[in-house]
Design a protein around this motif. Structure first.
Motif, PDB file in Angstrom:
ATOM      1  N   ILE A  95     113.408  26.664  75.016  1.00  0.00           N
ATOM      2  CA  ILE A  95     112.618  25.930  75.776  1.00  0.00           C
ATOM      3  C   ILE A  95     113.461  24.913  76.469  1.00  0.00           C
ATOM      4  O   ILE A  95     114.011  24.128  75.791  1.00  0.00           O
ATOM      5  N   PRO A  96     113.502  24.992  77.646  1.00  0.00           N
ATOM      6  CA  PRO A  96     114.253  24.046  78.666  1.00  0.00           C
ATOM      7  C   PRO A  96     114.120  22.523  78.439  1.00  0.00           C
ATOM      8  O   PRO A  96     114.792  21.562  78.606  1.00  0.00           O
ATOM      9  N   SER A  97     112.533  22.291  78.480  1.00  0.00           N
ATOM     10  CA  SER A  97     112.273  20.806  78.408  1.00  0.00           C
ATOM     11  C   SER A  97     112.200  20.113  77.105  1.00  0.00           C
ATOM     12  O   SER A  97     111.735  20.960  76.148  1.00  0.00           O
ATOM     13  N   TRP A  98     112.886  19.107  77.008  1.00  0.00           N
ATOM     14  CA  TRP A  98     112.942  18.146  75.645  1.00  0.00           C
ATOM     15  C   TRP A  98     111.394  17.993  75.371  1.00  0.00           C
ATOM     16  O   TRP A  98     111.301  17.783  74.178  1.00  0.00           O
ATOM     17  N   ALA A  99     110.729  17.691  76.344  1.00  0.00           N
ATOM     18  CA  ALA A  99     109.133  17.019  75.849  1.00  0.00           C
ATOM     19  C   ALA A  99     108.544  18.251  75.438  1.00  0.00           C
ATOM     20  O   ALA A  99     107.689  18.163  74.196  1.00  0.00           O
ATOM     21  N   ALA A 100     108.842  19.430  75.979  1.00  0.00           N
ATOM     22  CA  ALA A 100     108.112  20.620  75.352  1.00  0.00           C
ATOM     23  C   ALA A 100     108.529  20.999  74.004  1.00  0.00           C
ATOM     24  O   ALA A 100     107.481  21.412  72.985  1.00  0.00           O
ATOM     25  N   ARG A 101     109.741  20.873  73.653  1.00  0.00           N
ATOM     26  CA  ARG A 101     110.426  21.099  72.523  1.00  0.00           C
ATOM     27  C   ARG A 101     109.600  20.260  71.534  1.00  0.00           C
ATOM     28  O   ARG A 101     109.350  20.779  70.204  1.00  0.00           O
ATOM     29  N   PHE A 102     109.641  18.834  71.875  1.00  0.00           N
ATOM     30  CA  PHE A 102     109.176  17.969  70.851  1.00  0.00           C
ATOM     31  C   PHE A 102     107.821  18.044  70.532  1.00  0.00           C
ATOM     32  O   PHE A 102     107.219  18.277  69.311  1.00  0.00           O
ATOM     33  N   LYS A 103     106.928  18.552  71.581  1.00  0.00           N
ATOM     34  CA  LYS A 103     105.650  18.971  71.446  1.00  0.00           C
ATOM     35  C   LYS A 103     105.400  20.181  70.518  1.00  0.00           C
ATOM     36  O   LYS A 103     104.448  19.888  69.425  1.00  0.00           O
ATOM     37  N   ALA A 104     106.109  21.071  70.691  1.00  0.00           N
ATOM     38  CA  ALA A 104     106.090  22.313  69.721  1.00  0.00           C
ATOM     39  C   ALA A 104     106.584  22.153  68.211  1.00  0.00           C
ATOM     40  O   ALA A 104     105.830  22.504  67.453  1.00  0.00           O
ATOM     41  N   LEU A 105     107.404  21.041  68.124  1.00  0.00           N
ATOM     42  CA  LEU A 105     107.954  20.902  66.845  1.00  0.00           C
ATOM     43  C   LEU A 105     106.975  19.812  66.060  1.00  0.00           C
ATOM     44  O   LEU A 105     106.838  20.081  64.967  1.00  0.00           O
ATOM     45  N   ASN A 106     106.350  18.917  66.863  1.00  0.00           N
ATOM     46  CA  ASN A 106     105.226  18.088  66.412  1.00  0.00           C
ATOM     47  C   ASN A 106     104.168  18.649  65.762  1.00  0.00           C
ATOM     48  O   ASN A 106     103.655  18.188  64.820  1.00  0.00           O
ATOM     49  N   THR A 107     103.703  19.998  66.384  1.00  0.00           N
ATOM     50  CA  THR A 107     102.710  20.623  65.655  1.00  0.00           C
ATOM     51  C   THR A 107     103.090  21.398  64.308  1.00  0.00           C
ATOM     52  O   THR A 107     102.314  21.625  63.484  1.00  0.00           O
ATOM     53  N   CYS A 108     104.244  21.455  64.156  1.00  0.00           N
ATOM     54  CA  CYS A 108     104.636  21.880  62.579  1.00  0.00           C
ATOM     55  C   CYS A 108     104.942  20.657  61.567  1.00  0.00           C
ATOM     56  O   CYS A 108     105.290  20.810  60.552  1.00  0.00           O
ATOM     57  N   ALA A 109     105.063  19.261  61.954  1.00  0.00           N
ATOM     58  CA  ALA A 109     105.480  18.274  61.372  1.00  0.00           C
ATOM     59  C   ALA A 109     104.735  17.902  59.980  1.00  0.00           C
ATOM     60  O   ALA A 109     105.321  18.000  58.938  1.00  0.00           O
ATOM     61  N   SER A 110     103.329  18.101  60.292  1.00  0.00           N
ATOM     62  CA  SER A 110     102.551  17.938  59.088  1.00  0.00           C
ATOM     63  C   SER A 110     102.772  19.143  57.974  1.00  0.00           C
ATOM     64  O   SER A 110     102.741  18.821  56.852  1.00  0.00           O
ATOM     65  N   HIS A 111     102.816  20.484  58.506  1.00  0.00           N
ATOM     66  CA  HIS A 111     103.043  21.436  57.487  1.00  0.00           C
ATOM     67  C   HIS A 111     104.229  21.305  56.928  1.00  0.00           C
ATOM     68  O   HIS A 111     104.343  21.468  55.569  1.00  0.00           O
ATOM     69  N   ILE A 112     105.208  20.995  57.446  1.00  0.00           N
ATOM     70  CA  ILE A 112     106.755  20.665  57.006  1.00  0.00           C
ATOM     71  C   ILE A 112     106.796  19.528  55.989  1.00  0.00           C
ATOM     72  O   ILE A 112     107.148  19.699  54.615  1.00  0.00           O
ATOM     73  N   CYS A 113     106.010  18.602  55.850  1.00  0.00           N
ATOM     74  CA  CYS A 113     105.907  17.490  55.183  1.00  0.00           C
ATOM     75  C   CYS A 113     104.921  17.925  53.727  1.00  0.00           C
ATOM     76  O   CYS A 113     105.633  17.796  52.612  1.00  0.00           O
ATOM     77  N   VAL A 114     103.949  18.710  54.170  1.00  0.00           N
ATOM     78  CA  VAL A 114     103.363  19.212  53.009  1.00  0.00           C
ATOM     79  C   VAL A 114     104.003  20.146  52.237  1.00  0.00           C
ATOM     80  O   VAL A 114     104.037  20.228  50.960  1.00  0.00           O
ATOM     81  N   ILE A 115     104.803  21.211  52.830  1.00  0.00           N
ATOM     82  CA  ILE A 115     105.748  22.120  52.075  1.00  0.00           C
ATOM     83  C   ILE A 115     106.632  21.493  51.273  1.00  0.00           C
ATOM     84  O   ILE A 115     106.872  21.691  49.984  1.00  0.00           O
TER      85      ILE A 115
END
Length: 323
Positions: free
Chosen positions: A236-256
Motif C-alpha cells: 500500500i503506498p500510503s503510510w496512513a492506510a498501512r497503519f490503519k490496516a495494521l491497527n485492525t490486527c493489533a488486538s488480535h496479535i496481542c491476544v495471540i
C-alpha cells in the motif's frame, strides 16, 4: 524377592474409589492466601468482562460480523476455562479443600485441554478473518458469509472435542497403585498419567502429537496468514492506510501473544528446563495462565475497538444523564 514384589504388582486401585490430592503450588503453601487475592480478583474480572463483551456483541447489530462472532466464541471459551479451574484453585488456597475424585479430576482435565484447543482454533479463525479482510477486501462478504462463519465455529469445537476425547480413555486404561498426590492446582493429562504404575509412553506420544499437529499447525497457519497480510500491507503506498490496516490486527496479535507465550513457556520449561526453573514457577505460571489472558482479552478489545467504545458510551450515557 519375587514374593515381596508380587503384592505390589497387582495391588492397583479401582478408579471409582480413587481420590487425588491437589496440593496447590508446591513450596508456596504458606503464601496461598496471598496468592489467592490476585487470582480471585482476576477471575471475577474475567467473568464480568467477557460476559459483558458477549452481551455487547449479541445486542448490538453493528457487531454482527464474522470477527465479532469469533470474538464472542473466544470470550465464551475464556469464561469456561477460568471457571473450570479457578474455583477449585481458590478452594485449595482458602479452605485447604485439596481432595478431588478421579472422575472429577478427569473431567476437569478434559475440559481444560478441550477449551485450550478450541481457543487455539478460534485464534486461527480470527487470523483467517483478518487475512480475508485485508488481502481480499472486495470478496470479504462473499467468503465469510454467516453460513461459512458458523461452519468455521462448529468445526473449531468439533475438532477440539475429538482431539481431546482420547485423553479420557488414555488415563482410564492405566492401572494405579495408590499414589494420589498431584503437585498442581488443577488436573491435567500428564499429571494424572504420571501417577500410574503402567508405562505411559502412549500418553506421552499422543500428548506431543496433539500439541504439534493441532496447536502447532494453528500457529503455523497464523504465521502464514500474517506473513501474507504484511506482504499486502507494505504494498500500500500510503503510510496512513498501512497503519490503519495494521491497527485492525493489533488486538488480535496481542491476544495471540498472551495465549501462546505462557503455553510455550510451560511446554518447553517442563521438558527442557530440568532443575533450572523451580517447580513452583511452572505451577504459578500455569495458574496465572487460566486467569490473566481471560481477564485482559476484553480490555484489549475494548480499548482497541471503536464499536465497543461507542456501544459502552451509549449504554452508560443515560445513567450519567439521570445522575
Amino acid at each position: 524377592m519375587l514374593q515381596e514384589m508380587a503384592p505390589f504388582s497387582y495391588n492397583h486401585t479401582n478408579t471409582q474409589d480413587m481420590w487425588y490430592v491437589l496440593i496447590g503450588i508446591p513450596g508456596l503453601e504458606d503464601s496461598h492466601p496471598w496468592i489467592s487475592i490476585p487470582i480471585c480478583s482476576m477471575y471475577v474480572l474475567a467473568v464480568i468482562g467477557n460476559s459483558f463483551l458477549i452481551f455487547l456483541i449479541v445486542t448490538e447489530r453493528s457487531l454482527h460480523e464474522p470477527m465479532y462472532f469469533f470474538l464472542s466464541m473466544l470470550a465464551s471459551a475464556d469464561v469456561l476455562l477460568s471457571t473450570a479451574t479457578a474455583p477449585k484453585m481458590l478452594a485449595i488456597f482458602w479452605f485447604q479443600s485439596m481432595d478431588i475424585s478421579f472422575g472429577s479430576c478427569v473431567s476437569q482435565m478434559f475440559f481444560i485441554h478441550f477449551i485450550f484447543a478450541t481457543e487455539s482454533a478460534i485464534l486461527l479463525a480470527m487470523a483467517f478473518d483478518r487475512y480475508v479482510a485485508i488481502c481480499h477486501p472486495l470478496r470479504y462478504t462473499t467468503i465469510l458469509t454467516s453460513s461459512a462463519t458458523g461452519k468455521i465455529g462448529i468445526a473449531a469445537v468439533v475438532r477440539s472435542f475429538f482431539i481431546c476425547l482420547p485423553f479420557i480413555f488414555l488415563v482410564y486404561r492405566l492401572r494405579y497403585c495408590g499414589r494420589n498426590i498431584i503437585p498442581h492446582s488443577y488436573c491435567e493429562h500428564m499429571g494424572i498419567a504420571r501417577l500410574a504404575c503402567d508405562c505411559i509412553k502412549v500418553n506421552i506420544i499422543y500428548g506431543l502429537t496433539v500439541a504439534l499437529l493441532s496447536t502447532g499447525l494453528d500457529i503455523v497457519f497464523i504465521i502464514m496468514s500474517y506473513t501474507m497480510i504484511l506482504c499486502t500491507v507494505f504494498q500500500i503506498p500510503s503510510w496512513a492506510a498501512r497503519f490503519k490496516a495494521l491497527n485492525t490486527c493489533a488486538s488480535h496479535i496481542c491476544v495471540i501473544l498472551m495465549f501462546y507465550a505462557p503455553a510455550f513457556f510451560s511446554f518447553f520449561a517442563h521438558r527442557f528446563g530440568g532443575k533450572t526453573i523451580p517447580h513452583h514457577i511452572h505451577i504459578l505460571v500455569a495458574n496465572l495462565y487460566v486467569v490473566v489472558p481471560p481477564m485482559l482479552n476484553p480490555i484489549i478489545y475494548g480499548v482497541k475497538t471503536k464499536q465497543f467504545q461507542d456501544r459502552v458510551m451509549s449504554l452508560f450515557s443515560p445513567i450519567s444523564t439521570c445522575c
